[in-house]
Design an enzyme around this catalytic site. Structure first.
Site, PDB file in Angstrom:
ATOM      1  N   LYS A  17      92.360 -16.418 -43.611  1.00  0.00           N
ATOM      2  CA  LYS A  17      91.868 -17.740 -43.208  1.00  0.00           C
ATOM      3  C   LYS A  17      92.176 -18.797 -44.275  1.00  0.00           C
ATOM      4  O   LYS A  17      92.674 -19.872 -43.962  1.00  0.00           O
ATOM      5  CB  LYS A  17      90.347 -17.706 -42.964  1.00  0.00           C
ATOM      6  CG  LYS A  17      89.898 -16.680 -41.934  1.00  0.00           C
ATOM      7  CD  LYS A  17      88.406 -16.731 -41.683  1.00  0.00           C
ATOM      8  CE  LYS A  17      87.531 -16.372 -42.862  1.00  0.00           C
ATOM      9  NZ  LYS A  17      87.589 -14.951 -43.280  1.00  0.00           N
ATOM     10  N   ARG A  92      79.328 -17.842 -38.960  1.00  0.00           N
ATOM     11  CA  ARG A  92      79.415 -16.392 -39.161  1.00  0.00           C
ATOM     12  C   ARG A  92      78.370 -15.648 -38.349  1.00  0.00           C
ATOM     13  O   ARG A  92      78.343 -14.421 -38.385  1.00  0.00           O
ATOM     14  CB  ARG A  92      79.222 -16.070 -40.641  1.00  0.00           C
ATOM     15  CG  ARG A  92      80.522 -15.865 -41.420  1.00  0.00           C
ATOM     16  CD  ARG A  92      80.127 -15.659 -42.871  1.00  0.00           C
ATOM     17  NE  ARG A  92      81.019 -14.881 -43.663  1.00  0.00           N
ATOM     18  CZ  ARG A  92      81.920 -15.384 -44.503  1.00  0.00           C
ATOM     19  NH1 ARG A  92      82.134 -16.674 -44.554  1.00  0.00           N
ATOM     20  NH2 ARG A  92      82.618 -14.590 -45.272  1.00  0.00           N
ATOM     21  N   ARG A 131      93.328  -9.067 -54.117  1.00  0.00           N
ATOM     22  CA  ARG A 131      93.372 -10.541 -54.049  1.00  0.00           C
ATOM     23  C   ARG A 131      93.072 -11.169 -55.418  1.00  0.00           C
ATOM     24  O   ARG A 131      92.252 -10.669 -56.175  1.00  0.00           O
ATOM     25  CB  ARG A 131      92.325 -11.006 -53.030  1.00  0.00           C
ATOM     26  CG  ARG A 131      92.172 -12.508 -52.943  1.00  0.00           C
ATOM     27  CD  ARG A 131      91.637 -12.905 -51.626  1.00  0.00           C
ATOM     28  NE  ARG A 131      90.211 -12.668 -51.475  1.00  0.00           N
ATOM     29  CZ  ARG A 131      89.527 -13.067 -50.395  1.00  0.00           C
ATOM     30  NH1 ARG A 131      90.134 -13.686 -49.409  1.00  0.00           N
ATOM     31  NH2 ARG A 131      88.238 -12.825 -50.303  1.00  0.00           N
ATOM     32  N   ARG A 164      87.750 -12.160 -57.442  1.00  0.00           N
ATOM     33  CA  ARG A 164      86.384 -12.515 -57.064  1.00  0.00           C
ATOM     34  C   ARG A 164      85.484 -11.295 -57.212  1.00  0.00           C
ATOM     35  O   ARG A 164      85.871 -10.198 -56.817  1.00  0.00           O
ATOM     36  CB  ARG A 164      86.344 -12.981 -55.603  1.00  0.00           C
ATOM     37  CG  ARG A 164      86.742 -14.425 -55.440  1.00  0.00           C
ATOM     38  CD  ARG A 164      86.909 -14.824 -54.017  1.00  0.00           C
ATOM     39  NE  ARG A 164      85.867 -14.367 -53.108  1.00  0.00           N
ATOM     40  CZ  ARG A 164      85.798 -14.705 -51.826  1.00  0.00           C
ATOM     41  NH1 ARG A 164      86.718 -15.498 -51.312  1.00  0.00           N
ATOM     42  NH2 ARG A 164      84.833 -14.264 -51.057  1.00  0.00           N
TER      43      ARG A 164
HETATM   44  P1  AMP Z   1      83.995 -16.218 -48.099  1.00  0.00           P
HETATM   45  O1  AMP Z   1      84.612 -16.914 -49.253  1.00  0.00           O
HETATM   46  O2  AMP Z   1      84.109 -17.000 -46.828  1.00  0.00           O
HETATM   47  O3  AMP Z   1      84.456 -14.790 -47.949  1.00  0.00           O
HETATM   48  O4  AMP Z   1      82.421 -16.146 -48.406  1.00  0.00           O
HETATM   49  C1  AMP Z   1      81.918 -15.452 -49.543  1.00  0.00           C
HETATM   50  C2  AMP Z   1      80.428 -15.190 -49.370  1.00  0.00           C
HETATM   51  O5  AMP Z   1      79.721 -16.442 -49.238  1.00  0.00           O
HETATM   52  C3  AMP Z   1      80.039 -14.402 -48.132  1.00  0.00           C
HETATM   53  O6  AMP Z   1      80.175 -13.001 -48.316  1.00  0.00           O
HETATM   54  C4  AMP Z   1      78.579 -14.833 -47.959  1.00  0.00           C
HETATM   55  O7  AMP Z   1      77.746 -14.206 -48.909  1.00  0.00           O
HETATM   56  C5  AMP Z   1      78.640 -16.320 -48.314  1.00  0.00           C
HETATM   57  N1  AMP Z   1      78.972 -17.140 -47.118  1.00  0.00           N
HETATM   58  C6  AMP Z   1      80.101 -17.868 -46.895  1.00  0.00           C
HETATM   59  N2  AMP Z   1      80.084 -18.472 -45.688  1.00  0.00           N
HETATM   60  C7  AMP Z   1      78.900 -18.111 -45.131  1.00  0.00           C
HETATM   61  C8  AMP Z   1      78.297 -18.380 -43.869  1.00  0.00           C
HETATM   62  N3  AMP Z   1      78.895 -19.130 -42.927  1.00  0.00           N
HETATM   63  N4  AMP Z   1      77.069 -17.845 -43.629  1.00  0.00           N
HETATM   64  C9  AMP Z   1      76.439 -17.098 -44.544  1.00  0.00           C
HETATM   65  N5  AMP Z   1      76.961 -16.766 -45.728  1.00  0.00           N
HETATM   66  C10 AMP Z   1      78.187 -17.277 -46.041  1.00  0.00           C
END
Ligand code: AMP
Length: 216
Positions: A17, A92, A131, A164
């Site tokens: 994404k 999500r 990554r 990360r």
């Molecule tokens: P990402 O970078 O999108 O993989 O997000 C990393 C982490 O941020 C996720 O594993 C969640 O802990 C939190 N997070 C990001 N977006 C959301 C969302 N829409 N709802 C809840 N938690 C989120």
């Protein structure tokens, strides 16, 4: 210009994404709204919200719906979103999707399309654990599939590359489980609305070409 420009990208962690968004942002004046990036920035700035989110993110768990929905709503209210936006990593949960629908209605920004990047679990885990991101400009690399020219150094800005903390194998597995349980119902949710575009290609250029063709 893309005709359909108010977009959601759905996909498991590691589906691409962020990478595909990055390519589209170089070509189109879209606003990229990544809830993960916003939360990581809150953690970096050691805000109250960042401190609350850090523990959940470390374990791969979701931050409460109202918190992320509030962040997204505030960003969508800004003028530059007139040009279109990519929601990356939000919604999500079905509850988040309902909160988003209400916000978009209030703001007069109808959703055009939901792009679902569908990728096999094995490839997702390989991608996640290899990554790397740039500390300075946020560019995304992958030690196996998309390496930087010089190991550990960003091609674009010379910044330091890092992994990360939630891309460790154990947390990555948790995040995949969370995706299937809490996020995957959104695929049917948006399909029922006739908005879903499912793509199974894994090559970056191929995906971008397909998206441009479908959203033109
Ligand atoms: P990402 O970078 O999108 O993989 O997000 C990393 C982490 O941020 C996720 O594993 C969640 O802990 C939190 N997070 C990001 N977006 C959301 C969302 N829409 N709802 C809840 N938690 C989120």
């Amino acid at each position: 210009m893309l005709k359909q420009k108010n977009l959601i990208f759905i996909g498991a962690p590691g589906a691409g994404k962020g990478t595909i968004s990055g390519v589209l942002l170089e070509k189109y004046p879209l606003v990229h709204i990544s809830t993960g990036d916003i939360l990581r920035d809150e953690i970096k700035r050691d805000t109250e919200l960042g401190r609350q989110a850090a523990g959940l993110m470390k374990d791969g768990k979701l931050v409460p719906d109202e918190v992320v929905a509030g962040m997204v709503r505030a960003r969508l209210a800004q003028k530059d979103c007139d040009n279109g936006f990519i929601l990356d990593g939000f919604p999500r949960t079905v509850n988040q999707a309902d909160l988003l629908a209400a916000a978009l209605k209030d703001l007069g920004r109808p959703l055009d399309r939901v792009v679902y990047l569908k990728v096999d679990d094995e490839l997702l885990l390989q991608r996640l654990t290899a990554r790397q991101g740039c500390r300075k400009c946020g560019a995304i690399y992958n030690k196996l599939f998309m390496p930087s020219k010089k190991p550990g150094v960003c091609d674009a800005c010379g910044g330091e590359l890092f992994q990360r903390p939630d891309d460790s194998l154990e947390t990555a597995k948790n995040r995949l489980a969370v995706f299937y349980k809490q996020t995957s119902p959104l695929i049917e949710y948006y399909d029922r609305q006739g908005k879903l575009l499912t793509l199974t290609a894994t090559d970056k250029d191929e995906l971008v070409a397909l998206i441009e063709k479908e959203l033109a």
